[in-house]
Design a protein around this motif. Structure first.
Motif, PDB file in Angstrom:
ATOM      1  N   UNK A   1       0.888  -1.439   0.265  1.00 50.91           N
ATOM      2  CA  UNK A   1      -0.560   0.429   0.363  1.00 50.91           C
ATOM      3  C   UNK A   1       0.513   1.399  -0.107  1.00 50.91           C
ATOM      4  N   UNK A   2       2.129   0.858   0.163  1.00 48.37           N
ATOM      5  CA  UNK A   2       2.796   2.603   0.271  1.00 48.37           C
ATOM      6  C   UNK A   2       4.323   2.512  -0.577  1.00 48.37           C
ATOM      7  N   UNK A   3       4.378   3.850  -1.306  1.00 44.06           N
ATOM      8  CA  UNK A   3       5.682   3.684  -2.373  1.00 44.06           C
ATOM      9  C   UNK A   3       6.804   3.335  -1.164  1.00 44.06           C
ATOM     10  N   UNK A   4       6.715   3.943   0.235  1.00 45.79           N
ATOM     11  CA  UNK A   4       7.774   3.847   0.421  1.00 45.79           C
ATOM     12  C   UNK A   4       9.084   2.654   1.015  1.00 45.79           C
ATOM     13  N   UNK A   5       9.844   2.873   0.426  1.00 53.39           N
ATOM     14  CA  UNK A   5      10.994   1.839   0.625  1.00 53.39           C
ATOM     15  C   UNK A   5      11.803   1.017   1.750  1.00 53.39           C
ATOM     16  N   UNK A   6      11.958   2.033   2.585  1.00 52.58           N
ATOM     17  CA  UNK A   6      12.292   2.123   3.724  1.00 52.58           C
ATOM     18  C   UNK A   6      11.960   2.347   4.744  1.00 52.58           C
ATOM     19  N   UNK A   7      11.026   1.754   5.521  1.00 53.20           N
ATOM     20  CA  UNK A   7       9.491   1.572   6.723  1.00 53.20           C
ATOM     21  C   UNK A   7      10.458   1.488   7.991  1.00 53.20           C
ATOM     22  N   UNK A   8      10.136   2.879   8.874  1.00 51.71           N
ATOM     23  CA  UNK A   8      10.898   2.445  10.049  1.00 51.71           C
ATOM     24  C   UNK A   8      10.895   1.134  11.200  1.00 51.71           C
ATOM     25  N   UNK A   9      12.082   0.906  11.223  1.00 50.21           N
ATOM     26  CA  UNK A   9      12.121  -0.593  11.796  1.00 50.21           C
ATOM     27  C   UNK A   9      11.680  -0.379  13.536  1.00 50.21           C
ATOM     28  N   UNK A  10      11.377  -1.769  13.715  1.00 47.43           N
ATOM     29  CA  UNK A  10      11.064  -1.705  15.776  1.00 47.43           C
ATOM     30  C   UNK A  10      12.211  -2.438  16.172  1.00 47.43           C
ATOM     31  N   UNK A  11      12.947  -2.335  16.467  1.00 48.70           N
ATOM     32  CA  UNK A  11      13.914  -3.264  17.251  1.00 48.70           C
ATOM     33  C   UNK A  11      13.621  -4.624  17.674  1.00 48.70           C
ATOM     34  N   UNK A  12      12.533  -4.037  18.735  1.00 49.51           N
ATOM     35  CA  UNK A  12      11.853  -5.720  19.352  1.00 49.51           C
ATOM     36  C   UNK A  12      10.419  -5.525  19.719  1.00 49.51           C
TER      37      UNK A  12
END
Length: 807
Positions: free
Chosen positions: A528-539
């Protein structure tokens, strides 16, 4: 935190009954969540001795026993337990006894043999879930005594619900200290005499990461009998505190952790191959296997204890499987360390499991008493597992980096103001004295200066001391006073509306609000999103919920699928929430995180019939234009433009970008058939998403004179190429109305008809018909030549886009 009242009263024994004791703990900051007895109510069960035991003639698993229950006669009881034998002491339910679940014991026959009672297991008495056989009692248990009295089954089990700041209360002596401070009853702490060393055995420990480990105390003990049984008193206390008895050494470690709040670990010394242990941060690519059998892939986020340079244990979390003790262990290495809170916090979440040790280290463990506690553990080990050949090495105490306990000041006047009552100065002195705090009082300034003890990591600022004074003075003494504050009505700015107004408008349009997680599956972002680098969760709390969302549509579609699976046929939902983008220009602030932009978006979804079923409206599916109308009502009085665009996950011919002026603020469209199939949707829903902040600024109402003349209406029809967007024609007329004086009288211009020729030869064109409204702006009526001039100006504007006047 779970413990028994009898265990707690070993250290502090106030003149309070069970209910009063629980109330005192709760009202002074340690909330008692539940109080139960060790065993549920039952009657008629006594200590008895099995005199003889023979196999039942008509059964391959029953036994016929002769039992002395202290009644003066021998009872014949049939028992099917595999561990029954002559000479043992057991719990015997006499005829007439009532067991948990209202189970009554009667005289009965089992396979033709009379049974005059029942030999009970702990599960049958409701004590534990152990049902491997009957409950075998110690040999010194007195025959004929009620089992509730002998085993103290009426003892209360108290469970505390602790706040995260009270790590000191995760031990019996921690709770006892607090109860002593509350009631003033004498406090008796366990005796911890130093155990003299009888050999020079030592295993050096090197601390290479002082920010991980502040102190490491250790000792070697050789020649133990680790197969020795755990004493009944220790086993009973552990089981009643929710701990399963495993082996003598493991039970000692668990007992000390519950009693003193000190997690410890025992190593099999013979399995340690190096001549030293090393404490450091793990390196990328290293691995270790923990006591629970899990192979852990390590990185520098984790601290480790290494056998030489090979990672063996997860620091402050769990020991390693390779050096674990067993019944054949003879020589042990005991660890009693202090791990910094920040070095342990969050690690278990990454591993998806938690331990009692990490739970305590995350909240703070006393760093000043590692040696004393090691001496206490040594004494227990020697008392339970010691042999004539046992040798004890000296204590090796390596101190690397201990926390600094900075003095904390509390102003007397400030304390009284915050609490809201005039607490006597003597009560403040008494509170700090009973808590065992080192303090000084400056009479001139009216200031207490307190040095927090090593076990109280929650004492850092003035408000912490005020809380201690208030809770020991008694929350019940605080008067009930309603807050008094001056209030002033503030008129809202006319050019802005709050986000809640958008919620209200969406509710009026028939949409229901959702609240979804801000972290979503990575698959949704790819779809659904053109963003290729979403913010990932560490935990992440779940392996699926691994990234922060950059769009709201995924959550709306997921909820649609949930409702369709429950036979909903018409769904209208929306969400007003934040989305998260990487943005290096965002600086750190009170409500911002550096490098992360967090705008508020409003997204909506419509699925199913355009209207509820009724006789007055033909049934049809909701379409692009229904939702477009909803968006225009939501944005009103703002005027939006809809421009055809190709958008990921949306139908290429039924999607558009939404613009406010020249700024793109969102999109609308029908879900792509491919995506609808992927999410198993029978029909494609219509979705939209807008920048909510853009809708909060609205134009102020402007005064316009109402003409006293009747408006003049004209129609104009033009032919344009089939692919031409109507918005292009509207924009041309709008630009002309701002510049051309002939169009000063134009008050309205709207499309009212669209015609597409059926003949193939003419299919490349379409006809558009517009309604034009003209009216005078001044004191004179419009003349016919003014009307003709305005119509000519409109035609010129339309022709500039390639339109031709329809013949």
């Amino acid at each position: 935190m779970l413990f028994t009242e009898e265990w707690l009263r070993q250290y502090v024994n106030p003149q309070l009954n069970t209910e009063e004791l629980a109330d005192a703990l709760t009202m002074h900051g340690l909330e008692v969540e539940e109080v139960t007895t060790v065993a549920p109510p039952f009657t008629g069960v006594v200590v008895a001795k099995v005199l003889t035991c023979r196999d039942h003639e008509n059964s391959d698993h029953l036994h016929v026993c002769e039992v002395d229950a202290g009644t003066g006669e021998v009872l014949q009881i049939v028992c099917g337990a595999p561990n029954v034998r002559a000479g043992i002491k057991v719990a015997c339910a006499m005829i007439g006894a009532v067991l948990p679940g209202d189970f009554r014991i009667k005289k009965s026959k089992l396979r033709g043999v009379v049974s005059m009672g029942m030999l009970c297991s702990q599960r049958e008495l409701g004590i534990t879930e152990d049902h491997n056989g009957i409950w075998i009692l110690p040999d010194d248990a007195p025959i004929g005594v009620d089992i509730r009295e002998y085993a103290k089954l009426d003892d209360a089990r108290i469970e505390l619900k602790l706040t995260p700041n009270r790590g000191d209360a995760l031990s019996l002596i921690g709770v006892a200290r607090d109860l002593h401070a509350v009631t003033g009853a004498p406090l008796t702490l366990p005796d911890m005499p130093a155990v003299a060393s009888t050999c020079e055995c030592k295993l050096p420990v090197r601390i290479e990461a002082p920010e991980l480990c502040g102190r490491f105390s250790s000792r070697i003990i050789r020649g133990l009998n680790t197969a020795a049984p755990t004493p009944e008193w220790m086993k009973s206390r552990l089981e009643r505190a929710g701990q399963r008895s495993i082996s003598a050494l493991v039970d000692i470690s668990n007992y000390v952790m519950l009693e003193l709040g000190r997690p410890t670990h025992f190593y099999d010394l013979d399995k340690i191959e190096s001549d030293h242990l090393t404490v450091r941060w793990a390196r990328e690519g290293e691995q270790t296997t923990t006591l629970n059998g899990r192979e852990i892939a390590l990185d520098p986020y984790f601290g480790v204890i290494c056998d030489g340079d090979r990672p063996e244990c997860l620091a402050g979390i769990m020991g390693g499987e390779r050096t674990a003790i067993s019944d054949t262990t003879k020589d042990i290495f005991i660890e009693a360390a202090f791990w910094h809170q920040t070095a342990i916090q969050g690690r278990c979440r990454r591993l998806n499991f938690s331990t009692d040790a990490s739970y305590r280290y995350e909240r703070g463990v006393d760093f000043a008493t590692t040696v004393d506690h090691l001496e206490y553990i040594t004494k227990l080990v020697l008392d339970i597992c010691g042999t004539p050949e046992t040798k004890v090495g000296p204590v090796d105490d390596v101190v690397a980096n201990l926390p600094e306990r900075k003095p904390v000041s509390m102003r007397v006047d400030r304390c009284r103001k915050v609490v809201g009552i005039d607490i006597p100065l003597e009560a403040m002195h008494a509170a700090f004295t009973r808590l065992g705090f080192e303090y000084a009082y400056d009479e001139e300034k009216g200031v207490f200066t307190v040095v927090p003890p090593a076990y109280r990591f929650d004492i850092e600022i003035e408000e912490d001391l005020i809380e201690e004074v208030a809770r020991l003075h008694g929350y019940e003494k605080l008067p009930d006073r309603p807050p008094m504050a001056r209030s002033a009505m503030r008129s809202p700015a006319e050019e802005r509306r709050g986000l809640h107004a958008l919620r209200i408008e969406m509710a009026k349009l028939g949409y229901q609000e959702l609240i979804n997680f801000a972290f979503v599956p990575e698959k949704w972002e790819k779809v659904f999103s053109p963003s290729e680098n979403p913010i990932r969760l560490l935990n992440p709390i779940n392996s699926d919920l691994s990234v922060m969302r950059t769009q709201l549509v995924g959550g709306l579609v997921d909820i649609l699928k949930y409702n369709l699976n429950r036979r909903a046929d018409r769904v209208r939902v929306f969400e007003l929430a934040r989305v998260f983008f990487r943005d290096p220009e965002v600086a750190d602030g009170p409500f911002d995180v550096k490098g992360v932009r967090q705008p508020m978006h409003i997204g909506g979804l419509a699925y199913g019939p355009a209207a509820d079923m009724q006789w007055g409206v033909p049934a049809r599916q909701v379409d692009f234009y229904d939702v477009k109308g909803d968006i225009e009502r939501l944005a009103a009085p703002l005027k939006l433009r809809f421009v055809r665009e190709t958008i990921p996950a949306l139908h290429p011919g039924r999607s558009a970008g939404i613009y406010l002026g020249e700024r793109r603020i969102g999109f609308i469209g029908e879900i792509h058939p491919r995506v609808a199939r992927e999410f198993e949707l029978p029909h494609a829903p219509i979705v939209f998403e807008l920048d909510a902040e853009a809708l909060t600024s609205v134009p102020l109402p402007s005064y316009r004179v109402v003409s006293k003349f009747q408006p003049t209406h004209r129609d104009i029809a033009v032919v344009v190429p089939a692919e031409t967007e109507v918005e292009v024609l509207f924009d041309a007329v709008k630009r002309a109305s701002r510049k051309d004086p002939r169009l000063m009288c134009l008050t309205d211009f709207r499309l009212f008809d669209l015609y597409r020729p059926k003949a193939e030869a003419e299919a490349h064109e379409k006809s558009l018909a517009f309604a034009v409204e003209l009216n005078a702006r001044g004191e004179e009526a419009l003349a016919e030549e003014d009307v003709e001039a305005a119509m000519k100006a409109i035609l010129e504007a339309l022709e500039s886009t390639g339109a031709k006047l329809r013949a």
